[in-house]
Design a protein around this motif. Structure first.
Motif, mmCIF file in Angstrom:
data_model
loop_
_atom_site.group_PDB
_atom_site.id
_atom_site.type_symbol
_atom_site.label_atom_id
_atom_site.label_comp_id
_atom_site.label_asym_id
_atom_site.label_seq_id
_atom_site.Cartn_x
_atom_site.Cartn_y
_atom_site.Cartn_z
ATOM 1 N N ALA A 173 1.792 2.672 -3.337
ATOM 2 C CA ALA A 173 0.855 3.594 -3.984
ATOM 3 C C ALA A 173 1.177 5.032 -3.607
ATOM 4 O O ALA A 173 1.119 5.935 -4.446
ATOM 5 N N VAL A 174 1.539 5.243 -2.324
ATOM 6 C CA VAL A 174 1.883 6.592 -1.865
ATOM 7 C C VAL A 174 3.103 7.099 -2.626
ATOM 8 O O VAL A 174 3.118 8.223 -3.140
ATOM 9 N N GLN A 193 0.830 -1.209 0.000
ATOM 10 C CA GLN A 193 0.000 0.000 0.000
ATOM 11 C C GLN A 193 0.862 1.255 0.000
ATOM 12 O O GLN A 193 0.499 2.268 -0.582
ATOM 13 N N LEU A 194 2.023 1.157 0.667
ATOM 14 C CA LEU A 194 2.906 2.326 0.697
ATOM 15 C C LEU A 194 3.459 2.620 -0.683
ATOM 16 O O LEU A 194 3.791 3.750 -1.006
ATOM 17 N N GLY A 198 2.308 7.863 -6.245
ATOM 18 C CA GLY A 198 1.549 9.110 -6.342
ATOM 19 C C GLY A 198 2.464 10.313 -6.260
ATOM 20 O O GLY A 198 2.346 11.263 -7.051
ATOM 21 N N LEU A 199 3.404 10.269 -5.313
ATOM 22 C CA LEU A 199 4.332 11.390 -5.157
ATOM 23 C C LEU A 199 5.217 11.547 -6.387
ATOM 24 O O LEU A 199 5.441 12.658 -6.869
#
Lengths: 340, 325
Positions: free
Chosen positions: A319-320, A316-317, A323-324
């Motif tokens: 995805a972060v 899930q991280l 995104g950045l």
């Protein structure tokens, strides 16, 4: 002031950068950076984590990178014509289901090769149909492509799930799944050969054909493309159809690899394909984008994912982080076009 | 043409146009009720109005950024993020033993902090750096997804305190159910901001003609960023109301909300190219979507088919949006 004049005015003052960066310079810079980053990542990974160099890991890495590159190649054409295709994930789900259902339901006794041909043909037809609807809506309704593709993706996913009730479709011939989807030919996964072939085809289209040049022209400046006598809408629609077809191809490869038709594949791939295209230097201002950089970007992203998996960073991280990265690359794209 | 007609008849035409859509919703409602009489029962009417409140808040959030020609794709996942973070704050040992009002205040503050943080993030990149808003919000959507899945471990957060759920969901104030009361407050506040402040009127001008905003010496970038922050706060309020309704912090709460909020706003008449639309449009659009899905549920249409219908509604809304220009 009429709406038309107002729009023109806005476009001149806000959307089009005053001077465009020379794309050759842009190309070498992006290619160089990507190759350096990829080599660096590979070096670090092989030193830190010996499992990285295992033949199985490398084959998996190459297979996922090829599939991602195929989807992103279609996305690239759409971004070149100043659009976005948010429906690629949905198209993949639909194609997967259609392909598997056709293969599972051909009459008893049909030859395996024909079964595969029908299934794959139906899959491509479904992908092209979604692309055509997207393209026609964008070209003739003249609305933001992401609104249209957001709408069609809801329809298409709904259709895929409705056809299957959300249950995976089994019953594909072994010749399609284990002997093709998971096959290793000459040490490399089957998907790699297909991805490489497609990349070559797109390189020829972009560099040696008029169609490729016209697509750049339509994306770079729609108005001047129209004034030079191009049927610009045709190339606009073409870009979306290409995206539908590449999504179909990627979905067929993924379906063959999994061995069943799934209405849930393609989830994160839409965003990943946009990320790959942007990282690969496809400009959000339209008219700029090269297939070779997109392929490199796909390899880079898959390497990064692989690294995070090997280092046990939660998925899930990822995805972060993705995104950045996208926002930063987009910011850089803006800075470049402004500073020139 | 309209310019040739007298002001009074122009006003009349405008009123008729304004009423067409509500009448259409009524007609659709009547059609559904013909197939299934229970749809017209008093209980279901109460049901529809309380169900629509959440969507109204989210449609308002989308409207606030659509008017100045922006777009927010992060709405659904921002709802999940706010929901999970608030529920975690409320169930943490820190919150144990707090009196009821303090629980509500804590929840409200956490939620608003999360929502405005997402809004600030979107606003900063979209206005200060000038990246197109939907690329920024596409990134933010993934960041919010990752954050909500990480902090919750992918599982719902249970045991949201009762004081919180009473305040935002089950309670009544002067006989008005909480969701309806809070939504009415939000709608009035947004209406006042959009129609009666320089900031609000500038958002409309920005949608029609961004250049004119700069010529007029108004802070275009600052106002655009504030629009995103305001939208984030609205998303947070909607997320708090939904969290109170389910009684858990849900990492998947956002699901279909993004599509529904966009469909509601655009269907109601908020322009995709900015400059047109307001509270009235968001409310009617949200009512349309709620009445539609309520009717389809009563007729036992499969959820997958409903997803297809929602997509068709969006395409229809886009076509209508074009024809209104």
């Amino acid at each position: 002031m009429t709406r038309e004049q107002r729009q023109t005015m806005t476009r001149i003052t806000h959307e089009t950068p005053p001077v465009r960066l020379d794309w050759r310079h842009h190309l070498t810079e992006t290619t160089g950076i990507l190759i350096a980053v990829i080599l660096g990542l590979m070096l670090i990974l092989s030193l830190v984590e010996p499992r990285f160099l295992a033949a199985q890991n490398l084959a998996n890495l190459l297979r996922s990178a090829s599939i991602l590159a195929i989807i992103s190649a279609g996305q690239m054409f759409v971004i070149i014509v100043r659009g976005f295709d948010l429906s690629v994930g949905a198209t993949m789900a639909m194609v997967s289901v259609v392909t598997a259902m056709v293969m599972a339901n051909v009459p008893e006794g049909t030859a395996t090769s024909l079964t595969i041909l029908y299934g794959v043909g139906a899959g491509f037809a479904a992908g092209a149909a979604v692309g055509l609807v997207n393209g026609l809506c964008v070209a003739y309704l003249k609305v933001h492509s992401f609104m249209v593709t957001l709408g069609t993706s809801s329809i298409v996913v709904g259709l895929a799930l409705y056809l299957t009730n959300g249950i995976p479709v089994y019953g594909m011939p072994r010749g399609f799944s284990s002997e093709f989807g998971r096959a290793i030919w000459g040490g490399l996964p089957s998907a790699f050969y297909i991805g490489a072939g497609l990349a070559l085809l797109f390189w020829v289209i972009q560099n040696l054909t008029t169609v490729g040049k016209y697509i750049y022209a339509v994306g770079g400046n729609f108005k001047s493309a129209v004034f030079s006598g191009l049927s610009a809408n045709r190339y606009l629609v073409m870009a979306y159809v290409i995206s539908g077809l590449t999504a179909a191809l990627a979905s067929i490869l993924l379906t063959a690899q999994i061995g069943s038709g799934q209405g849930s594949i393609g989830g994160v791939l839409t965003f990943q394909s946009i990320a790959v295209a942007i990282i690969g230097g496809v400009s959000l201002q339209g008219g700029v984008g090269k297939i070779e950089n997109v392929c490199l970007a796909a390899l880079f992203l898959q390497l990064l994912t692989n690294a995070m998996e090997l280092l046990r960073i939660q998925s899930q991280l990822q995805a972060v982080i993705l995104g950045l990265i996208v926002i930063l690359v987009a910011a850089n794209d803006i800075r470049k076009t402004r500073s020139v | 043409m309209t310019t040739a007609t007298s002001p009074r008849s122009r006003e009349f035409v405008a009123t008729v146009k304004l009423l067409t859509f509500p009448l259409l919703i009524l007609a659709m409602f009547g059609l559904f009720a013909m197939f299934e009489p229970r749809i017209a029962s008093a209980r279901n009417l109460v049901n529809i109005s309380s169900q629509s409140t959440y969507l109204i808040v989210f449609a308002l959030a989308q409207t606030v950024v659509l008017v100045p020609r922006g777009f927010d794709l992060s709405l659904g996942n921002a709802v999940s993020f706010t929901s999970v973070a608030t529920a975690l704050a409320l169930t943490s040992s820190f919150a144990a033993g707090l009196p009821g009002y303090a629980v509500v205040v804590l929840g409200l503050l956490t939620g608003l902090a999360c929502g405005t943080a997402v809004g600030l993030f979107n606003g900063f990149f979209a206005s200060v750096l000038g990246i197109r808003s939907f690329i920024v919000t596409l990134g933010a959507m993934n960041i919010c997804y990752g954050l909500s899945a990480t902090i919750s471990g992918g599982r719902p957060v249970f045991n949201v305190p009762e004081a919180f759920t009473t305040f935002f969901y089950s309670g009544t104030f002067a006989g008005i159910p909480a969701p309806i009361l809070w939504t009415a407050c939000v709608a009035i506040a947004v209406h006042v901001v959009l129609s009666n402040t320089v900031f609000g009127r500038t958002l409309y001008l920005m949608g029609c003609n961004p250049r004119a905003v700069e010529v007029a010496g108004l802070p275009r970038r600052k106002y655009f960023a504030i629009a995103f922050v305001l939208s984030g706060a609205l998303v947070a309020i909607g997320a708090l109301m939904l969290t109170a309704r389910t009684g858990t912090g849900e990492p998947n709460l956002g699901g279909n909300l993004l599509l529904q909020a966009i469909a509601a706003a655009v269907m109601g008449g908020v322009s995709l190219s900015g400059g047109r639309g307001g509270v009235f449009h968001a409310i009617t659009g949200a009512l349309f979507i709620t009445v539609l899905s309520n009717g389809l549920n009563f007729l036992q249409i499969s959820g997958y088919l409903q997803q297809i219908i929602l997509g068709l509604v969006i395409i229809l809304a886009i076509a209508l949006d074009k024809s209104r220009d």
